[in-house]
Design a protein around this motif. Structure first.
Motif, PDB file in Angstrom:
ATOM      1  N   LEU A 152       5.117 -23.069   2.978  1.00 54.30           N
ATOM      2  CA  LEU A 152       6.408 -22.009   3.000  1.00 54.30           C
ATOM      3  C   LEU A 152       6.675 -22.221   4.625  1.00 54.30           C
ATOM      4  O   LEU A 152       7.798 -22.382   5.364  1.00 54.30           O
ATOM      5  CB  LEU A 152       6.476 -20.673   2.577  1.00 54.30           C
ATOM      6  CG  LEU A 152       6.343 -20.658   1.012  1.00 54.30           C
ATOM      7  CD1 LEU A 152       6.297 -18.960   0.642  1.00 54.30           C
ATOM      8  CD2 LEU A 152       7.536 -21.336   0.360  1.00 54.30           C
ATOM      9  N   LEU A 153       5.546 -21.769   5.263  1.00 49.54           N
ATOM     10  CA  LEU A 153       5.679 -21.727   6.926  1.00 49.54           C
ATOM     11  C   LEU A 153       6.201 -23.342   7.612  1.00 49.54           C
ATOM     12  O   LEU A 153       6.768 -23.300   8.389  1.00 49.54           O
ATOM     13  CB  LEU A 153       4.412 -21.202   7.545  1.00 49.54           C
ATOM     14  CG  LEU A 153       4.280 -21.049   9.163  1.00 49.54           C
ATOM     15  CD1 LEU A 153       5.787 -20.303   9.566  1.00 49.54           C
ATOM     16  CD2 LEU A 153       3.006 -20.445   9.434  1.00 49.54           C
ATOM     17  N   ALA A 154       5.466 -24.273   6.985  1.00 51.52           N
ATOM     18  CA  ALA A 154       5.359 -25.543   7.573  1.00 51.52           C
ATOM     19  C   ALA A 154       7.077 -25.787   7.319  1.00 51.52           C
ATOM     20  O   ALA A 154       7.728 -26.586   8.192  1.00 51.52           O
ATOM     21  CB  ALA A 154       4.861 -26.645   6.809  1.00 51.52           C
ATOM     22  N   GLU A 155       7.723 -25.546   6.093  1.00 46.40           N
ATOM     23  CA  GLU A 155       8.978 -25.650   5.879  1.00 46.40           C
ATOM     24  C   GLU A 155      10.040 -25.037   6.866  1.00 46.40           C
ATOM     25  O   GLU A 155      10.914 -25.566   7.394  1.00 46.40           O
ATOM     26  CB  GLU A 155       9.391 -25.375   4.546  1.00 46.40           C
ATOM     27  CG  GLU A 155       8.868 -26.390   3.363  1.00 46.40           C
ATOM     28  CD  GLU A 155       8.922 -25.590   2.183  1.00 46.40           C
ATOM     29  OE1 GLU A 155       9.548 -24.723   1.935  1.00 46.40           O
ATOM     30  OE2 GLU A 155       8.218 -26.156   1.143  1.00 46.40           O
ATOM     31  N   ALA A 156       9.605 -23.662   7.228  1.00 49.92           N
ATOM     32  CA  ALA A 156      10.265 -23.025   8.079  1.00 49.92           C
ATOM     33  C   ALA A 156      10.436 -23.437   9.602  1.00 49.92           C
ATOM     34  O   ALA A 156      11.076 -23.501  10.150  1.00 49.92           O
ATOM     35  CB  ALA A 156       9.674 -21.432   8.308  1.00 49.92           C
ATOM     36  N   LEU A 157       9.051 -23.949   9.974  1.00 50.47           N
ATOM     37  CA  LEU A 157       8.964 -24.630  11.216  1.00 50.47           C
ATOM     38  C   LEU A 157       9.824 -25.872  11.452  1.00 50.47           C
ATOM     39  O   LEU A 157      10.576 -26.038  12.606  1.00 50.47           O
ATOM     40  CB  LEU A 157       7.452 -24.892  11.594  1.00 50.47           C
ATOM     41  CG  LEU A 157       6.551 -23.609  11.631  1.00 50.47           C
ATOM     42  CD1 LEU A 157       5.053 -24.492  11.721  1.00 50.47           C
ATOM     43  CD2 LEU A 157       6.799 -22.966  12.984  1.00 50.47           C
ATOM     44  N   ARG A 158      10.048 -26.490  10.417  1.00 50.45           N
ATOM     45  CA  ARG A 158      10.886 -27.664  10.356  1.00 50.45           C
ATOM     46  C   ARG A 158      12.196 -27.500  10.466  1.00 50.45           C
ATOM     47  O   ARG A 158      13.275 -27.933  11.147  1.00 50.45           O
ATOM     48  CB  ARG A 158      10.543 -28.765   9.024  1.00 50.45           C
ATOM     49  CG  ARG A 158       9.375 -29.110   8.902  1.00 50.45           C
ATOM     50  CD  ARG A 158       9.041 -30.113   7.448  1.00 50.45           C
ATOM     51  NE  ARG A 158       7.542 -30.459   7.403  1.00 50.45           N
ATOM     52  CZ  ARG A 158       6.916 -30.009   6.634  1.00 50.45           C
ATOM     53  NH1 ARG A 158       7.495 -28.939   5.626  1.00 50.45           N
ATOM     54  NH2 ARG A 158       5.657 -30.439   6.345  1.00 50.45           N
TER      55      ARG A 158
END
Length: 329
Positions: A298-304
């Protein structure tokens, strides 16, 4: 996306469960971290802190005994699941574990007061595998002053930092290649380390004070100094470190979008190479969008969504920490 997390308090929770007569399985449990969740989150390495509270009210509580018992749990976990997880004491250990398809685990200490001011204890902890240590937790000790006032206002301490013994510990930690961790240190203590260290240091679980003015977070000047020294900071998922607005306690303040904003600020001030992850899992309560280690995608998606490139997300998730420790173990 592989994950390298600089800080969790899982050993403390496992020890507490054992002391209560209800031990938890490390394969599957109700904590933020277990082997199944590490697999679901695609972890490369988890740093496990042997954490101690110097104000522990338990009869006969001894901080050194507590830390040694948590280290004993760490060793037992490594022995119980050798096909799944293995310790990292050197850079070569990390490469071997990756080649063998295992999670890696690094032993750290949260609360240098467990050493009771003894360099001999520090050296023995290094022999047991400790590779990073905070000089304090939330209480003053023989080494330094913290940025905390339990039960009082959260005001940054700019007056007291490392003691004479603390400077001796810093020198010996650098000789032993135990990374100095400035999370929990007073502002004065941070600058003592920044100005006297000869090796890179870390803030294993601290965010940006510009976005959430908690005294445990880093000022922009601190972020720049950390980056100039070749250090790293781990994004902390604790709600009050992510968003200082507690006016709506029923709302989740620790969201991946807010964490991504902290990452963007770290990048703007100190550059992409300063950013890592430092969840503080099993040491934080309340609501968090990243509920367990299994939720890391979920955090990786938010960073993108925040505008980070895939290469930058990978750097934050594991490459920066991997480079740091390969150079400093």
């Amino acid at each position: 996306m592989k994950v390298w997390d600089l800080h969790c308090d899982t050993l403390y929770e496992l020890r507490r469960a054992e002391k209560a007569g209800a031990p938890k399985s490390f394969l599957h449990n109700d904590l933020h971290i277990d082997l199944e969740k590490l697999q679901q989150g695609d972890y490369l390495l988890q740093c496990f802190a042997a954490y101690v509270d110097l104000a522990d009210p338990a009869p006969g509580a001894d901080p050194l005994v507590s830390v040694l018992e948590e280290i004993d749990i760490f060793k037992r976990l490594m022995a119980a699941y050798p096909e799944k997880i293995a310790p990292v004491y050197t850079a070569a250990d990390l490469e071997r574990n990756r080649a063998e398809g295992k999670f890696s685990a690094m032993l750290t200490v949260e609360e240098g007061g467990c050493c009771k001011g003894s360099l001999g204890v520090l050296r023995r902890l290094q022999e047991l595998g400790v590779r990073m240590m905070t000089l304090t937790w939330n209480y003053p000790n023989e080494l330094a002053a913290p940025n905390a006032n339990p039960g009082g206002p959260l005001v940054a301490n700019t007056e007291t930092g490392l003691t004479e013994r603390g400077f001796a510990f810093l020198e010996e930690m650098e000789r032993l290649h135990i990374t100095a961790d400035v999370s929990h240190l007073s502002d004065k203590g941070f600058w003592d380390i920044a100005n006297h260290s000869t090796r890179p240091f870390a803030a294993s679980h601290s965010n940006c004070r510009a976005l959430s003015p908690h005294n445990r977070n880093l000022t922009d000047e601190m972020i720049r100094a950390l980056a100039e020294k070749g250090g790293i900071a781990g994004l902390n998922y604790c709600a009050s470190f992510v968003d200082a607005d507690s006016a709506h306690p029923k709302l989740c303040r620790s969201t991946v979008e807010r964490l991504a904003k902290h990452a963007a600020h770290f990048k703007q001030v100190g550059g992409i190479e300063v950013i890592s992850l430092g969840s503080d899992f099993d040491g934080i309560g309340g609501q968090h969008e990243l509920e367990t280690a299994a939720d890391m995608p979920l955090l990786a998606e938010a960073l993108r969504r925040e505008g980070f490139t895939e290469d930058e997300v990978e750097a934050i998730y594991w490459r920066n920490a991997c480079r740091f420790f390969k150079n400093n173990l």
